[in-house]
Each structure stands twice: as C-alpha cells, then as structure tokens.
Design a protein around this motif. Structure first.
Motif, PDB file in Angstrom:
ATOM      1  N   GLN A  41     -66.828 -27.021  98.089  1.00 48.98           N
ATOM      2  CA  GLN A  41     -66.676 -25.712  98.718  1.00 48.98           C
ATOM      3  C   GLN A  41     -65.222 -25.515  99.129  1.00 48.98           C
ATOM      4  OE1 GLN A  41     -68.510 -25.356 102.730  1.00 48.98           O
ATOM      5  NE2 GLN A  41     -69.192 -27.481 102.439  1.00 48.98           N
ATOM      6  N   VAL A  42     -64.810 -24.257  99.146  1.00 52.20           N
ATOM      7  CA  VAL A  42     -63.454 -23.903  99.549  1.00 52.20           C
ATOM      8  C   VAL A  42     -63.544 -22.840 100.632  1.00 52.20           C
ATOM      9  CG1 VAL A  42     -61.208 -23.027  98.829  1.00 52.20           C
ATOM     10  CG2 VAL A  42     -62.586 -24.366  97.225  1.00 52.20           C
ATOM     11  N   ARG A  43     -62.835 -23.060 101.727  1.00 48.64           N
ATOM     12  CA  ARG A  43     -62.741 -22.059 102.793  1.00 48.64           C
ATOM     13  C   ARG A  43     -61.327 -21.492 102.766  1.00 48.64           C
ATOM     14  NH1 ARG A  43     -64.590 -24.581 107.922  1.00 48.64           N
ATOM     15  NH2 ARG A  43     -62.444 -25.251 108.200  1.00 48.64           N
ATOM     16  N   THR A  44     -61.216 -20.200 102.483  1.00 46.66           N
ATOM     17  CA  THR A  44     -59.933 -19.513 102.336  1.00 46.66           C
ATOM     18  C   THR A  44     -59.742 -18.569 103.511  1.00 46.66           C
ATOM     19  OG1 THR A  44     -60.219 -19.598  99.935  1.00 46.66           O
ATOM     20  CG2 THR A  44     -58.526 -18.118 100.791  1.00 46.66           C
ATOM     21  N   THR A  45     -58.661 -18.756 104.281  1.00 46.58           N
ATOM     22  CA  THR A  45     -58.425 -17.952 105.476  1.00 46.58           C
ATOM     23  C   THR A  45     -57.076 -17.270 105.378  1.00 46.58           C
ATOM     24  OG1 THR A  45     -59.735 -19.506 106.797  1.00 46.58           O
ATOM     25  CG2 THR A  45     -58.308 -17.983 107.994  1.00 46.58           C
ATOM     26  N   SER A  46     -57.050 -15.969 105.658  1.00 49.39           N
ATOM     27  CA  SER A  46     -55.813 -15.197 105.618  1.00 49.39           C
ATOM     28  C   SER A  46     -55.895 -14.063 106.625  1.00 49.39           C
ATOM     29  CB  SER A  46     -55.581 -14.634 104.213  1.00 49.39           C
ATOM     30  OG  SER A  46     -54.416 -13.838 104.175  1.00 49.39           O
ATOM     31  N   ASP A  47     -54.933 -14.007 107.547  1.00 49.27           N
ATOM     32  CA  ASP A  47     -54.828 -12.910 108.508  1.00 49.27           C
ATOM     33  C   ASP A  47     -56.130 -12.706 109.275  1.00 49.27           C
ATOM     34  OD1 ASP A  47     -53.245 -11.034 109.780  1.00 49.27           O
ATOM     35  OD2 ASP A  47     -53.854  -9.401 108.460  1.00 49.27           O
ATOM     36  N   GLY A  48     -56.767 -13.806 109.669  1.00 48.02           N
ATOM     37  CA  GLY A  48     -57.980 -13.735 110.467  1.00 48.02           C
ATOM     38  C   GLY A  48     -59.261 -13.563 109.677  1.00 48.02           C
ATOM     39  N   TYR A  99     -54.451 -27.165 101.650  1.00 52.97           N
ATOM     40  CA  TYR A  99     -53.187 -26.680 101.094  1.00 52.97           C
ATOM     41  C   TYR A  99     -52.953 -25.254 101.562  1.00 52.97           C
ATOM     42  CZ  TYR A  99     -56.205 -24.653  97.392  1.00 52.97           C
ATOM     43  OH  TYR A  99     -57.172 -23.979  96.692  1.00 52.97           O
ATOM     44  N   ALA A 100     -51.772 -24.750 101.285  1.00 54.10           N
ATOM     45  CA  ALA A 100     -51.379 -23.426 101.783  1.00 54.10           C
ATOM     46  C   ALA A 100     -50.805 -22.603 100.646  1.00 54.10           C
ATOM     47  CB  ALA A 100     -50.350 -23.572 102.901  1.00 54.10           C
ATOM     48  N   GLY A 101     -50.795 -21.302 100.842  1.00 53.00           N
ATOM     49  CA  GLY A 101     -50.230 -20.391  99.860  1.00 53.00           C
ATOM     50  C   GLY A 101     -49.915 -19.072 100.519  1.00 53.00           C
ATOM     51  N   ALA A 102     -49.720 -18.049  99.713  1.00 50.08           N
ATOM     52  CA  ALA A 102     -49.446 -16.703 100.213  1.00 50.08           C
ATOM     53  C   ALA A 102     -49.987 -15.705  99.211  1.00 50.08           C
ATOM     54  CB  ALA A 102     -47.953 -16.485 100.427  1.00 50.08           C
ATOM     55  N   VAL A 160     -51.874 -17.845 103.443  1.00 52.83           N
ATOM     56  CA  VAL A 160     -53.270 -18.152 103.123  1.00 52.83           C
ATOM     57  C   VAL A 160     -53.471 -19.651 103.309  1.00 52.83           C
ATOM     58  CG1 VAL A 160     -55.108 -18.008 101.407  1.00 52.83           C
ATOM     59  CG2 VAL A 160     -53.281 -16.287 101.416  1.00 52.83           C
ATOM     60  N   ASP A 161     -54.542 -20.012 104.027  1.00 50.03           N
ATOM     61  CA  ASP A 161     -54.863 -21.416 104.279  1.00 50.03           C
ATOM     62  C   ASP A 161     -56.131 -21.780 103.501  1.00 50.03           C
ATOM     63  OD1 ASP A 161     -54.476 -23.902 106.188  1.00 50.03           O
ATOM     64  OD2 ASP A 161     -56.617 -23.412 106.253  1.00 50.03           O
ATOM     65  N   TYR A 162     -56.088 -22.916 102.799  1.00 47.96           N
ATOM     66  CA  TYR A 162     -57.217 -23.358 101.988  1.00 47.96           C
ATOM     67  C   TYR A 162     -57.713 -24.714 102.480  1.00 47.96           C
ATOM     68  CZ  TYR A 162     -55.266 -19.961  98.633  1.00 47.96           C
ATOM     69  OH  TYR A 162     -54.760 -18.842  98.022  1.00 47.96           O
ATOM     70  N   ARG A 163     -59.020 -24.846 102.609  1.00 54.60           N
ATOM     71  CA  ARG A 163     -59.656 -26.123 102.936  1.00 54.60           C
ATOM     72  C   ARG A 163     -60.725 -26.406 101.889  1.00 54.60           C
ATOM     73  NH1 ARG A 163     -57.388 -28.332 108.003  1.00 54.60           N
ATOM     74  NH2 ARG A 163     -56.204 -26.541 108.792  1.00 54.60           N
ATOM     75  N   VAL A 164     -60.747 -27.623 101.365  1.00 58.66           N
ATOM     76  CA  VAL A 164     -61.721 -28.024 100.356  1.00 58.66           C
ATOM     77  C   VAL A 164     -62.610 -29.106 100.935  1.00 58.66           C
ATOM     78  CG1 VAL A 164     -62.037 -29.068  98.069  1.00 58.66           C
ATOM     79  CG2 VAL A 164     -60.173 -27.433  98.460  1.00 58.66           C
ATOM     80  N   GLY A 165     -63.917 -28.962 100.763  1.00 60.72           N
ATOM     81  CA  GLY A 165     -64.854 -29.935 101.298  1.00 60.72           C
ATOM     82  C   GLY A 165     -66.012 -30.186 100.355  1.00 60.72           C
TER      83      GLY A 165
END
Length: 238
Positions: free
Chosen positions: A182-189, A152-155, A162-167
């Motif tokens: 686990q959650v991988r949260t990525t924002s602006d690199g 999913y995505a957010g800001a 902000v990009d979210y990945r759940v595994g």
C-alpha cells in the motif's frame, strides 16, 4: 507516480483548496503503515510468453469488470526509454506505482489502462510479459525497489510537496505468485490511499492499483486481482 494517481491527486488537491480557501489547518497524524512482508518468489514458467502488445491489452480488465461509475481515461502515453517520471528523493522511487514495463526494461509486450471513479478514486491496471528466464528477476526487482522506497518525497506540477509512505498489505491468493503493498500519498493536507497487487500469470506480471481518499477495502483489490488473473488465464466471464 502513475498517471491515474497523478490526475486524482491534482483534482483532489484543487477541490480541497477551493473548498477551504486560503485557510490551513494541521493535518491529523496518520498511523504508521505495517512493514512490507517477505519477498515473494516467482513460480517456474513453461508456457510461451505473450509478445503482442495488442493481445496483452485485450486481456486487461475493462469497465464491465469494475465497480460502477468508473470511466476509462485516454490511452496513457508511453514513456520513452530512459525518461524519468516526476522527480522524487530518492530518485529511483519515481518508479513506484508506474507500469511494470517501465519499471523493469526488457518486456516483450506491455499494456496499461486507467479508470477514474467517484470521489477522486481511480483504478490503474498494467501488465508486462517477459521471457521465461527473465520473469523471476523482473518480479524480484520490483519488490526490491519497494523496500528501498518505504518513505520518499516528491512534488507535483506546481511544486507542492508530496510525501509518500509504502507499507505492507495482505497479498491476494491469485495467480502463480503474488505480492501486495500500500502507498499513502499526502500533499497539502490531503491523503490518498493506494492498495496494489502484483501477480504473476505464466511469464506475465500484472499490477492492479486501487486509489481513494479512504483506505481501500481489502475485498475490492482481491476481487479485481482475481478477475485480472482469470482474464490473463483466458477464462471467460467477469
């Protein structure tokens, strides 16, 4: 997104921008996360539920139970009923990593605590107690949300994407029933890694989340989860 993770992400992003100035480089491609495992079923409950929020809060881990150099954050403001967290797409995915009592209404008591650590790490712990006939559905509902929110995505507050990945994650052997993700949260690199366990102790569900810029060692989450279970069981010691 949890308050602790939000503060960590904001601070880490600010530090990254300050260190890198206006230059940008392509972020390395992260490997795919493993799929979520089977849904865990709650165990039958016969003991009386906790109905006092102060009592439940006293059973959460304190700084003496945590790794060194973790500092308690101010008490988290309770989200009003029906209020939404940071907007996400899909909208319901804003529940991921928020306290269980906010994800699933009807808790008889709920409590949470957050700690900030070195190198933009954080530990968020919360618990919610339900009536004996509601704990099973609360446990399954939280897991169902995760399966609808594997990407999913957010800001953030400044509208940076902000990009979210759940595994999936190997679940700790603790409590009456348990699941982990686990959650991988990525924002602006910048990427933050959260390892999360949800455990059942009687009619109480507890969520333990450890977040850091690097993948969290499995033993850290397992040890914290086991310690949290012991406190909920009334066992003294760390």
């Amino acid at each position: 997104m949890s308050r602790g993770l939000g503060l960590v992400l904001a601070a880490a992003t600010t530090a990254l921008v300050a260190a890198c100035g206006s230059s940008k480089s392509a972020a390395p491609q992260s490997p795919e996360l493993p799929p979520l495992g089977p849904v865990a079923a709650a165990a039958p409950v016969t003991s009386a539920p906790i109905t006092n929020a102060d009592r439940l809060h006293d059973q959460l881990l304190t700084s003496t139970n945590l790794p060194p150099n973790f500092t308690a954050l101010p008490t988290r403001a309770e989200v009003p009923a029906g209020a939404q967290g940071s907007p996400t797409d899909p909208a319901e995915c804003s529940k991921v990593l928020t306290p269980l009592g906010e994800q699933r209404p009807g808790a008889l008591a709920k409590a949470s605590t957050q700690y900030a650590g070195p190198n933009f790490s954080s530990i968020d712990i919360d618990a919610a107690s339900y009536s004996n006939d509601a704990v099973a559905s609360a446990f399954s509902d939280v897991q169902a949300t995760l399966r609808r929110c594997t990407h999913y995505a957010g800001a953030d507050a400044t509208d940076i994407a902000v990009d979210y990945r759940v595994g999936g994650l190997t679940q700790p052997q603790a409590g009456d029933a348990a699941t982990a993700f686990q959650v991988r949260t990525t924002s602006d690199g910048l990427t933050l890694h959260s390892s999360v366990a949800i455990v059942q102790v009687g009619s109480t569900l507890a969520q333990v989340a450890v977040t850091a810029p690097e993948p969290v060692e499995a033993g850290v989450l397992s040890d914290l989860t086991a310690a949290q279970v012991r406190r909920l069981q009334g066992v003294s010691g760390p």
